[in-house]
Enzyme design. Structure first.
Site, PDB file in Angstrom:
ATOM      1  N   LYS A  34     -17.218   3.984   4.838  1.00 36.59           N
ATOM      2  CA  LYS A  34     -16.154   4.915   4.886  1.00 36.59           C
ATOM      3  C   LYS A  34     -14.685   4.180   5.302  1.00 36.59           C
ATOM      4  O   LYS A  34     -14.625   3.589   6.189  1.00 36.59           O
ATOM      5  CB  LYS A  34     -16.209   5.982   5.639  1.00 36.59           C
ATOM      6  CG  LYS A  34     -15.289   7.165   5.347  1.00 36.59           C
ATOM      7  CD  LYS A  34     -15.689   8.378   4.124  1.00 36.59           C
ATOM      8  CE  LYS A  34     -14.601   8.971   3.895  1.00 36.59           C
ATOM      9  NZ  LYS A  34     -13.912   8.313   2.830  1.00 36.59           N
ATOM     10  N   GLN A  91     -11.807  -0.145  11.038  1.00 38.16           N
ATOM     11  CA  GLN A  91     -12.425   1.085  10.684  1.00 38.16           C
ATOM     12  C   GLN A  91     -13.923   1.295  11.183  1.00 38.16           C
ATOM     13  O   GLN A  91     -14.339   2.456  11.571  1.00 38.16           O
ATOM     14  CB  GLN A  91     -12.544   0.909   9.265  1.00 38.16           C
ATOM     15  CG  GLN A  91     -12.920   2.410   8.557  1.00 38.16           C
ATOM     16  CD  GLN A  91     -11.252   3.251   8.160  1.00 38.16           C
ATOM     17  OE1 GLN A  91     -10.341   2.832   8.021  1.00 38.16           O
ATOM     18  NE2 GLN A  91     -11.561   4.573   8.705  1.00 38.16           N
ATOM     19  N   LYS A  94     -13.452   2.879  14.665  1.00 40.28           N
ATOM     20  CA  LYS A  94     -12.785   4.115  14.635  1.00 40.28           C
ATOM     21  C   LYS A  94     -13.719   5.415  14.213  1.00 40.28           C
ATOM     22  O   LYS A  94     -13.908   6.330  14.659  1.00 40.28           O
ATOM     23  CB  LYS A  94     -11.555   4.060  13.557  1.00 40.28           C
ATOM     24  CG  LYS A  94     -10.738   5.172  13.308  1.00 40.28           C
ATOM     25  CD  LYS A  94      -9.831   5.342  12.055  1.00 40.28           C
ATOM     26  CE  LYS A  94      -9.179   4.100  12.139  1.00 40.28           C
ATOM     27  NZ  LYS A  94      -8.137   3.885  11.018  1.00 40.28           N
ATOM     28  N   LYS A 112     -13.389  -0.786   3.434  1.00 39.78           N
ATOM     29  CA  LYS A 112     -11.713  -0.615   3.288  1.00 39.78           C
ATOM     30  C   LYS A 112     -11.578  -1.422   1.768  1.00 39.78           C
ATOM     31  O   LYS A 112     -12.435  -2.068   1.511  1.00 39.78           O
ATOM     32  CB  LYS A 112     -11.068  -1.297   4.396  1.00 39.78           C
ATOM     33  CG  LYS A 112      -9.501  -0.938   4.428  1.00 39.78           C
ATOM     34  CD  LYS A 112      -9.304   0.414   4.994  1.00 39.78           C
ATOM     35  CE  LYS A 112      -7.955   0.955   4.820  1.00 39.78           C
ATOM     36  NZ  LYS A 112      -7.480   2.209   5.544  1.00 39.78           N
ATOM     37  N   GLY A 119      -7.726   7.614   0.563  1.00 41.81           N
ATOM     38  CA  GLY A 119      -6.200   7.072   0.419  1.00 41.81           C
ATOM     39  C   GLY A 119      -5.916   5.894   1.412  1.00 41.81           C
ATOM     40  O   GLY A 119      -6.467   5.882   2.481  1.00 41.81           O
ATOM     41  N   ASP A 120      -4.983   5.389   1.304  1.00 46.80           N
ATOM     42  CA  ASP A 120      -4.039   4.611   2.471  1.00 46.80           C
ATOM     43  C   ASP A 120      -2.605   4.436   1.647  1.00 46.80           C
ATOM     44  O   ASP A 120      -2.385   5.093   0.806  1.00 46.80           O
ATOM     45  CB  ASP A 120      -4.821   3.252   2.457  1.00 46.80           C
ATOM     46  CG  ASP A 120      -4.374   2.675   4.172  1.00 46.80           C
ATOM     47  OD1 ASP A 120      -4.823   2.882   5.398  1.00 46.80           O
ATOM     48  OD2 ASP A 120      -3.427   1.702   3.757  1.00 46.80           O
ATOM     49  N   THR A 125      -4.259  13.164   9.267  1.00 46.18           N
ATOM     50  CA  THR A 125      -3.894  11.788  10.051  1.00 46.18           C
ATOM     51  C   THR A 125      -2.768  12.130  10.643  1.00 46.18           C
ATOM     52  O   THR A 125      -2.513  11.607  12.055  1.00 46.18           O
ATOM     53  CB  THR A 125      -3.660  10.643   9.254  1.00 46.18           C
ATOM     54  OG1 THR A 125      -4.896  10.216   8.468  1.00 46.18           O
ATOM     55  CG2 THR A 125      -3.661   9.402  10.059  1.00 46.18           C
ATOM     56  N   ASN A 172       2.532   9.395   3.817  1.00 44.10           N
ATOM     57  CA  ASN A 172       1.821  10.667   3.986  1.00 44.10           C
ATOM     58  C   ASN A 172       1.382  10.828   5.758  1.00 44.10           C
ATOM     59  O   ASN A 172       1.627  11.839   6.184  1.00 44.10           O
ATOM     60  CB  ASN A 172       0.307  10.451   3.503  1.00 44.10           C
ATOM     61  CG  ASN A 172      -0.649  11.358   4.019  1.00 44.10           C
ATOM     62  OD1 ASN A 172      -1.351  11.140   5.000  1.00 44.10           O
ATOM     63  ND2 ASN A 172      -0.845  12.432   3.332  1.00 44.10           N
ATOM     64  N   SER A 214     -11.804  13.529   6.311  1.00 45.52           N
ATOM     65  CA  SER A 214     -12.556  12.945   5.294  1.00 45.52           C
ATOM     66  C   SER A 214     -14.104  13.401   5.164  1.00 45.52           C
ATOM     67  O   SER A 214     -14.680  13.487   4.121  1.00 45.52           O
ATOM     68  CB  SER A 214     -12.291  11.479   4.997  1.00 45.52           C
ATOM     69  OG  SER A 214     -11.241  11.273   4.253  1.00 45.52           O
TER      70      SER A 214
HETATM   71  P1  NDP Z   1       2.092   5.853   2.792  1.00 49.43           P
HETATM   72  O1  NDP Z   1       1.934   4.840   1.636  1.00 49.43           O
HETATM   73  O2  NDP Z   1       2.091   7.189   2.400  1.00 49.43           O
HETATM   74  O3  NDP Z   1       3.407   5.445   3.605  1.00 49.43           O
HETATM   75  C1  NDP Z   1       3.525   4.261   4.111  1.00 49.43           C
HETATM   76  C2  NDP Z   1       4.955   4.252   4.796  1.00 49.43           C
HETATM   77  O4  NDP Z   1       5.380   2.937   5.447  1.00 49.43           O
HETATM   78  C3  NDP Z   1       6.049   4.359   3.613  1.00 49.43           C
HETATM   79  O5  NDP Z   1       7.104   5.154   4.194  1.00 49.43           O
HETATM   80  C4  NDP Z   1       6.515   2.913   3.229  1.00 49.43           C
HETATM   81  O6  NDP Z   1       7.605   2.831   2.975  1.00 49.43           O
HETATM   82  C5  NDP Z   1       6.461   2.319   4.608  1.00 49.43           C
HETATM   83  N1  NDP Z   1       5.853   0.904   4.741  1.00 49.43           N
HETATM   84  C6  NDP Z   1       4.554   0.533   4.244  1.00 49.43           C
HETATM   85  N2  NDP Z   1       4.584  -0.912   4.227  1.00 49.43           N
HETATM   86  C7  NDP Z   1       5.621  -1.284   4.796  1.00 49.43           C
HETATM   87  C8  NDP Z   1       5.987  -2.582   5.192  1.00 49.43           C
HETATM   88  N3  NDP Z   1       5.512  -3.609   5.144  1.00 49.43           N
HETATM   89  N4  NDP Z   1       7.286  -2.698   5.841  1.00 49.43           N
HETATM   90  C9  NDP Z   1       8.026  -1.648   6.139  1.00 49.43           C
HETATM   91  N5  NDP Z   1       7.640  -0.029   5.751  1.00 49.43           N
HETATM   92  C10 NDP Z   1       6.334   0.034   4.989  1.00 49.43           C
HETATM   93  O7  NDP Z   1       0.777   5.469   3.506  1.00 49.43           O
HETATM   94  P2  NDP Z   1       0.094   6.201   4.620  1.00 49.43           P
HETATM   95  O8  NDP Z   1       1.159   7.149   5.333  1.00 49.43           O
HETATM   96  O9  NDP Z   1      -1.165   6.744   4.372  1.00 49.43           O
HETATM   97  O10 NDP Z   1       0.031   4.951   5.780  1.00 49.43           O
HETATM   98  C11 NDP Z   1       0.658   4.720   7.027  1.00 49.43           C
HETATM   99  C12 NDP Z   1      -0.087   3.889   7.865  1.00 49.43           C
HETATM  100  O11 NDP Z   1      -0.957   4.857   8.307  1.00 49.43           O
HETATM  101  C13 NDP Z   1      -0.893   2.570   7.558  1.00 49.43           C
HETATM  102  O12 NDP Z   1      -1.073   1.736   8.456  1.00 49.43           O
HETATM  103  C14 NDP Z   1      -2.287   3.355   7.069  1.00 49.43           C
HETATM  104  O13 NDP Z   1      -3.241   2.126   7.150  1.00 49.43           O
HETATM  105  C15 NDP Z   1      -2.489   4.191   8.286  1.00 49.43           C
HETATM  106  N6  NDP Z   1      -3.381   5.363   8.163  1.00 49.43           N
HETATM  107  C16 NDP Z   1      -3.417   6.103   7.054  1.00 49.43           C
HETATM  108  C17 NDP Z   1      -4.452   7.205   6.898  1.00 49.43           C
HETATM  109  C18 NDP Z   1      -4.136   8.117   5.833  1.00 49.43           C
HETATM  110  O14 NDP Z   1      -5.182   9.239   5.771  1.00 49.43           O
HETATM  111  N7  NDP Z   1      -3.324   8.171   4.804  1.00 49.43           N
HETATM  112  C19 NDP Z   1      -5.474   7.273   7.780  1.00 49.43           C
HETATM  113  C20 NDP Z   1      -5.471   6.277   8.955  1.00 49.43           C
HETATM  114  C21 NDP Z   1      -4.544   5.452   9.173  1.00 49.43           C
HETATM  115  P3  NDP Z   1       8.089   3.091   1.390  1.00 49.43           P
HETATM  116  O15 NDP Z   1       8.167   4.342   0.985  1.00 49.43           O
HETATM  117  O16 NDP Z   1       9.339   2.257   1.246  1.00 49.43           O
HETATM  118  O17 NDP Z   1       6.998   2.145   0.497  1.00 49.43           O
END
Ligand code: NDP
Length: 450
Positions: A89, A110, A113, A125, A164-165, A208, A239, A382
């Site tokens: 997962k 993961q 976690k 992943k 998603g991620d 999250t 997200n 999830s």
């Molecule tokens: P999204 O794609 O929805 O959002 C990511 C955000 O971070 C965007 O604002 C993006 O900017 C910014 N970002 C991404 N990469 C970079 C970078 N290299 N430098 C600067 N800004 C960056 O992703 P999520 O919100 O889903 O995920 C965010 C984090 O949370 C990740 O580390 C993910 O692994 C972790 N996570 C997510 C989960 C989930 O359920 N979605 C679960 C557990 C952890 P821009 O809009 O400009 O692209």
């Protein structure tokens, strides 16, 4: 600590050039010293050597045709890391920076976690080095369809269930699911984060971000405080960040910042969340647009960030929520946060703080919730989505939210109690790593050398 050096140098030989993966392994192994020393069985059973080697790594070509009729090729990954506790997962990430090392660090994290949630889920992943930015809907759909045309043969509701991620939200999950259904003829819970119209769970979208905020509150309550009235620094505008900010408002805190890959917004009166949702979720535009509506807010472009640091962490705030990406909070940032009076950090993102930043927080004894504990609400929900799919039920928002809160509380208590048991009260990195490890390692031993 020779086993750490041996393990890392072994990985450097067998899995070269995977810096983020070595970083994640090193951080976990450093915490495990006390349990490995007091339980020789783990070394006899070669648990570490087995844990750092994924059970299966699938790397594949993703060919697709763009709107100009040109052929594009991306690289797809699914790393099935460890299935001791249940089906693999973990999410799928679409971002140009994706490579084997990044997917392996995420998959490795993961495992622990997922173990920490107490639920029956293994660790995996996946993703692709595909950049969704600026792509049309048609291009996103064709990419997702091509990606699933290879992935479908490796996944299933009782074997491997992606979510998603970064770069993979409701739209992408929809296209991926559609193609899976078309290829297999089966309508089943093979992905999570699905739309509420066709098998999704209430609260999954929010889980999250909400979970990271619940976790922060549990850490603060343990220290006789709460989030009420706290000024909060949030990074990211995706997200996780958006729903962290939503929950902060609900609990009486004030999020004053957010960021994306182009820059940072600081709004002392509190971030206008509806506007951020509009810019990032609907228009998929840059946060720079925020100041067109709010002239009293400040926009700091990446070109003006401090050296070795990120602008968000140089603002004034009581509690920090890194919710964007890995290594976005450096040692310099950690020191500035502390000198500005930050009392807690709860990681919505995976490994957002560098190892030196983590050590800075631990040495300062502030409340620090590492990602594998603080952001586990997403994967936990999830699993609740999987449970609803399997039993053909759907629970109400309140039911799922209650379960999420209880899971986050259990994760905090487990990590906190384990840290206490191993003589380092308050060190939730050590507590989370040992508690997660113990569950996985004991299951691996009982299942034999497989
Ligand atoms: P999204 O794609 O929805 O959002 C990511 C955000 O971070 C965007 O604002 C993006 O900017 C910014 N970002 C991404 N990469 C970079 C970078 N290299 N430098 C600067 N800004 C960056 O992703 P999520 O919100 O889903 O995920 C965010 C984090 O949370 C990740 O580390 C993910 O692994 C972790 N996570 C997510 C989960 C989930 O359920 N979605 C679960 C557990 C952890 P821009 O809009 O400009 O692209």
């Amino acid at each position: 600590m020779t086993y750490i050096h041996q393990t890392i140098s072994g990985l450097q030989q067998t899995s070269p050039a995977q810096a983020e993966f070595y970083q994640a392994v090193e951080e976990v192994l450093e915490s495990l010293a006390p349990i490995l020393e007091s339980n020789p069985i783990y070394q006899q059973q070669a648990i570490i050597q087995r844990l750092v080697e994924p059970e299966r790594q699938i790397i594949f070509r993703v060919p697709w045709v763009d709107d100009n009729g040109d052929i594009q090729i991306n690289k797809g990954y699914r790393i099935e890391f460890n299935s001791a506790l249940g089906p693999y997962k973990g999410g799928l990430r679409f971002h140009p920076s994706v490579n084997a090392g990044i997917i392996k660090f995420l998959g490795f994290e993961q495992i622990f976690k997922n173990a920490l949630t107490g639920l029956p889920i293994g660790g995996g992943k996946g993703g692709a080095n595909f950049n969704p930015k600026g792509k049309s809907d048609g291009e996103i759909m064709r990419f997702c369809q091509s990606f699933m045309t290879e992935l479908y043969r490796h996944i299933g509701p009782t074997t491997d269930v992606p979510a998603g991620d970064i770069g993979v939200g409701a739209r992408e999950i929809g296209y991926l699911f559609g193609q899976y259904k078309r290829l297999t003829g089966r309508y089943e819970g093979v992905l999570t984060g699905k739309s509420l119209l066709w098998g999704g769970s209430l609260v999954r979208k929010e889980a999250t971000g909400y979970g990271a905020v619940y976790f922060a509150n549990y850490m603060l309550q343990d220290r006789g405080q709460s989030l009420q009235g706290k000024r909060c620094l949030v990074s990211g505008a995706g997200n996780v960040a958006i729903y962290a900010m939503e929950k902060l408002y609900q609990l009486g805190a004030l999020p004053v910042s957010c960021s994306d890959s182009s820059g940072t917004i600081y709004h002392a009166q509190g971030i206008d969340l509806d506007l951020v949702k509009d810019i990032k979720e609907k228009s998929r535009a840059s946060l720079e647009r925020y100041i067109e509506t709010h002239a009293d807010a400040q926009y700091i472009p990446v070109s003006e960030y401090p050296e070795n640091g990120h602008a968000v962490w140089h603002l004034d705030g009581d509690v920090a929520f890194p919710c964007a990406t890995q290594n976005e909070l450096t040692e310099t940032d950690a020191k500035v946060l502390l000198s500005n009076g930050c009392i807690a950090v709860s990681e919505g993102a995976n490994m957002p703080s560098t190892q030196d930043a983590v050590n800075t927080f631990i040495d300062a004894k502030i409340a620090y919730g590492p990602g594998k504990a603080a952001n586990a609400g997403g994967v936990a929900t999830s699993q609740l989505e999987m449970a609803q799919n399997a039993s053909m039920q759907s629970w109400t928002f309140e039911e799922v939210d209650q379960k999420l809160q209880q899971i986050m509380k259990n994760i905090f208590n487990t990590a906190n109690d384990t840290a206490m048991e191993y003589g380092q009260p308050g060190n939730l990195v050590l507590g989370a790593n040992i508690a997660g490890f113990k569950r996985v390692a004991d299951a691996m031993i009982e299942q034999g050398v497989v």
